[in-house]
Design an enzyme around this catalytic site. Structure first.
Site, short mmCIF file in Angstrom:
data_model
loop_
_atom_site.label_atom_id
_atom_site.label_comp_id
_atom_site.label_asym_id
_atom_site.label_seq_id
_atom_site.Cartn_x
_atom_site.Cartn_y
_atom_site.Cartn_z
CB SER A 160 -9.55 0.05 -0.19
OG SER A 160 -8.98 0.23 -1.45
CG ASP A 214 -2.31 0.56 0.92
OD1 ASP A 214 -2.37 1.78 0.66
OD2 ASP A 214 -3.31 -0.18 0.95
CG HIS A 241 -5.46 3.45 0.80
ND1 HIS A 241 -5.12 2.13 0.63
CD2 HIS A 241 -6.72 3.58 0.31
CE1 HIS A 241 -6.12 1.48 0.05
NE2 HIS A 241 -7.11 2.34 -0.16
#
Length: 495
Positions: free
Chosen positions: A414, A161, A202
Site C-alpha cells: 500500500s 482510498d 490509510h
C-alpha cells in the site's frame, strides 16, 4: 517518534462480491415478502445502453441509484429477495449482489512522530524537517527530480482510498477539492465531509507520499507540485465494495485525472476468479470501468499485495473469504487474479525495504509485477541488520479518534504503490502528451533494473510462522518476478 498506535499491516485491502448470477430469462414475477435492503450490480450486454436493464430493474422492484451508461453498468438497491432471478431477461447480461461480503481495509501499525519533530526550526522553507527520515525518497532520486520538475498543478492523482484529511498542514494546499468525492454505495457525494477520513488514515498516508507539500512542515511528497483528489471508496467499516471501485474509476475518467493510486484489492477472495459465477459479474463491471478510464487517459497504479504470493504461478488460497469461514481453494489457475492489480493496463507495484531488496511480505511474479518501489520492511534480518518500525514509510497521518493530524510510519505494498503513482505524476508533468499506455511503458523504461537475488530468498527465517514461511524464488533476468523492470526513478522521468 512517540505514541505507538496499534493497527494492522498496511496491505492491499479487499472488497466484496455477490453470489447471484442471472442471464436472460422471462418476465419478472411479482416480488415476494420484502428482504434486507441490498445493493446489486446490474450489467447490460457489452456495448448496449442501460434503458432496457433499467426497465427490468423497476419491474423487479429495484431502484437505480447510479447509472454508468458509458459502460452499461447500473448500481441498484432492492428489498426483493428474488431480485437476481426476477431482473433476468432481455437487456440484462448479468447481475451480482454485493451484500454481506467484504474484507476490511488492512491498515498498518503506525509509529507516530511528535509534533515538535515535524516543525522546521531552521526557518528554511526549502527544507522539510522530517525529510532526513524519509529514506525512501533518496532511493528513487526524488531530490534530483525536484531540482528539475516537482510536478504541475494541472496534473491530478486520484487517491482511491479511505479519504484524505483536508485540514492536514502538509495536504491542505495539495487537494483538488473540486475533483474529490465519496463513492460509497457507488454514488458520488462531493461534499467535503463525505470524502474526509472517518475511521482510517490509510488514504491520508498514501496522499502524503504522493504529494505532501514542500512548505517547511513535516514531509515532502514524490510530486509536491501536483494535486491529489480524495476518492473515498472505503466505508466506515473498512470495506471496499465493487460498486465503489467502479464509481471511483469512472469519476477519475470524467474528472480528467491522469493517474490513480489503488492500494487495495477488490473481492474478499483476494483472487477474483473470472470462471466463478459468483465473481464474474464483478470482474466484468470493474474491467469495463478500467478500460473506459484508460481510454480517457487515466493510468491506474496498484499494489501487488502482501501475501508473498508468486502471482505468476498456481496459488493455493486458504485464507479467503476474509470476512467469514475460509475456503481452501487449491491450485488456482491464471483465471484467478488480484483485482485491480492484475487487470490489463494496470501498473502493478511490489515493495522493497531500506536495503532495496524485496520486502518479506510483498507478492511478486514474473510478467505480473511491472515495477517496484519503497514500501518498508521492519523485520529485515539478513546481514545482521536490526530494524525497527522506522524502516517503514514516513508520511502524513490522521488520528480518527482524537481528530488530529500528524505524521507516522506504515509499511506494505500500500505504501510502494503511491511512490510509483507519484513518479507517474512527475512523468506526465514533464511529458503531458503521453497516453496512459505510453506512460505505463515509460515508467518501466526509466526504472533502475535490480537483479534477482541468488537462490531461494528468505529474509526473515527467525520470525516466520514456519521454518520457511517467507521463502520466495525470483525468476527472470533484467525484468524479473521480484522487481519487474526495476525501481521507479523520479529523476529519470523528468530529466
Amino acid at each position: 517518534m512517540k505514541n505507538l498506535r496499534r493497527k494492522t499491516l498496511a496491505a492491499a485491502s479487499a472488497v466484496t462480491l455477490g453470489v447471484g448470477l442471472a442471464v436472460a430469462g422471462g418476465v419478472a414475477p411479482a416480488a415476494s415478502a420484502a428482504g434486507p435492503d441490498t445493493t446489486f450490480l446490474v450489467l447490460a450486454p457489452q456495448g448496449a445502453k442501460t434503458d432496457k436493464a433499467a426497465a427490468r430493474v423497476a419491474a423487479a422492484d429495484g431502484t437505480v441509484v447510479a447509472s454508468y451508461d458509458q459502460i452499461g453498468v447500473l448500481v441498484v438497491r432492492s428489498t426483493n429477495p428474488d431480485f437476481v432471478t426476477d431482473v433476468a431477461g432481455a437487456g440484462v447480461d448479468s447481475v451480482a449482489s454485493t451484500a454481506g461480503l467484504g474484507t476490511a481495509l488492512e491498515e498498518g501499525e503506525t509509529l507516530e512522530v511528535s509534533a515538535a519533530e515535524a516543525v522546521n526550526t531552521t526557518a528554511d522553507p526549502t527544507k522539510e524537517p522530517l525529510f532526513g527520515q524519509q529514506w525512501d525518497m533518496p532511493m528513487i532520486d526524488v531530490p534530483q527530480a525536484h531540482a528539475v520538475n516537482a510536478g504541475r498543478a494541472d496534473v491530478v492523482v486520484g487517491v482511491l482510498d479511505s479519504g484524505i484529511s483536508s485540514s492536514h498542514p502538509d495536504l491542505a494546499s495539495q487537494i483538488a477539492k473540486n475533483k474529490s468525492t465519496s463513492c460509497l454505495g457507488g454514488v458520488t457525494d462531493t461534499t467535503e465531509s463525505a470524502w474526509n477520513p472517518t475511521t482510517s488514515d490509510h488514504g491520508t498516508h498514501v496522499a502524503g507520499t504522493i504529494a505532501a507539500a514542500v512548505n517547511g512542515v513535516g514531509v515532502a511528497g514524490v510530486a509536491p507540485g501536483v494535486k491529489v483528489a480524495a476518492v473515498k471508496v472505503v466505508n466506515d467499516d473498512g470495506y471496499i465494495f465493487p460498486e465503489a471501485a467502479v464509481c471511483g474509476f469512472m469519476w477519475a475518467a470524467e474528472q480528467g485525472m491522469r493517474v490513480t493510486n489503488n492500494s487495495y484489492y477488490i473481492d474478499p477472495w483476494q483472487l477474483n476468479c473470472r470462471n466463478d459465477a459468483r465473481q464474474r459479474p464483478v470482474w466484468k463491471a470493474v474491467q469495463r470501468a478500467l478500460r473506459y478510464s484508460q481510454s480517457k487517459g487515466v493510468l491506474h497504479v496498484a499494489s501487488a499485495g502482501n501475501s508473498n504470493w508468486d502471482l505468476a504461478h498456481r496459488i493455493t488460497d486458504t485464507g479467503s473469504p476474509n470476512n467469514g469461514t475460509p475456503e481452501e481453494r487449491e491450485n488456482l489457475t491464471s483465471s484467478c487474479l488480484v483485482l485491480p492489480g492484475e487487470a490489463p493496463g494496470v501498473v502493478t507495484v511490489s515493495a522493497v525495504g531500506p536495503t532495496g531488496e524485496k520486502s518479506y511480505y510483498s507478492s511478486y511474479g514474473q510478467g505480473v509485477v511491472e515495477v517496484t518501489a519503497p514500501g518498508g520492511d521492519t523485520r529485515f534480518r539478513t546481514r545482521g541488520i536490526s530494524s525497527t518500525l522506522s524502516d517503514g514509510i514516513l508520511s502524513t497521518t490522521y488520528n480518527t479518534t482524537t481528530k488530529t493530524n500528524g505524521w507516522g510510519y506504515k509499511q506494505g505494498t500500500s505504501m510502494s504503490s503511491p511512490h510509483a503513482a507519484g513518479v507517474a505524476a512527475l512523468a506526465v508533468s514533464a511529458h503531458p502528451g503521453m497516453t496512459s499506455g505510453q506512460l505505463s511503458a515509460f515508467l518501466g523504461n526509466t526504472a533502475e533494473a535490480i537483479a534477482c537475488p541468488g537462490g531461494v530468498y528468505n529474509p526473515v527465517p527467525l520470525i516466520a510462522a514456519g521454518p520457511n514461511a517467507y521463502d520466495a524464488t525470483c525468476s527472470g533476468g533484467k525484468r524479473n518476478g521480484f522487481y519487474g523492470a526495476g525501481m521507479v526513478n523520479a529523476y529519470n522521468v523528468v530529466k
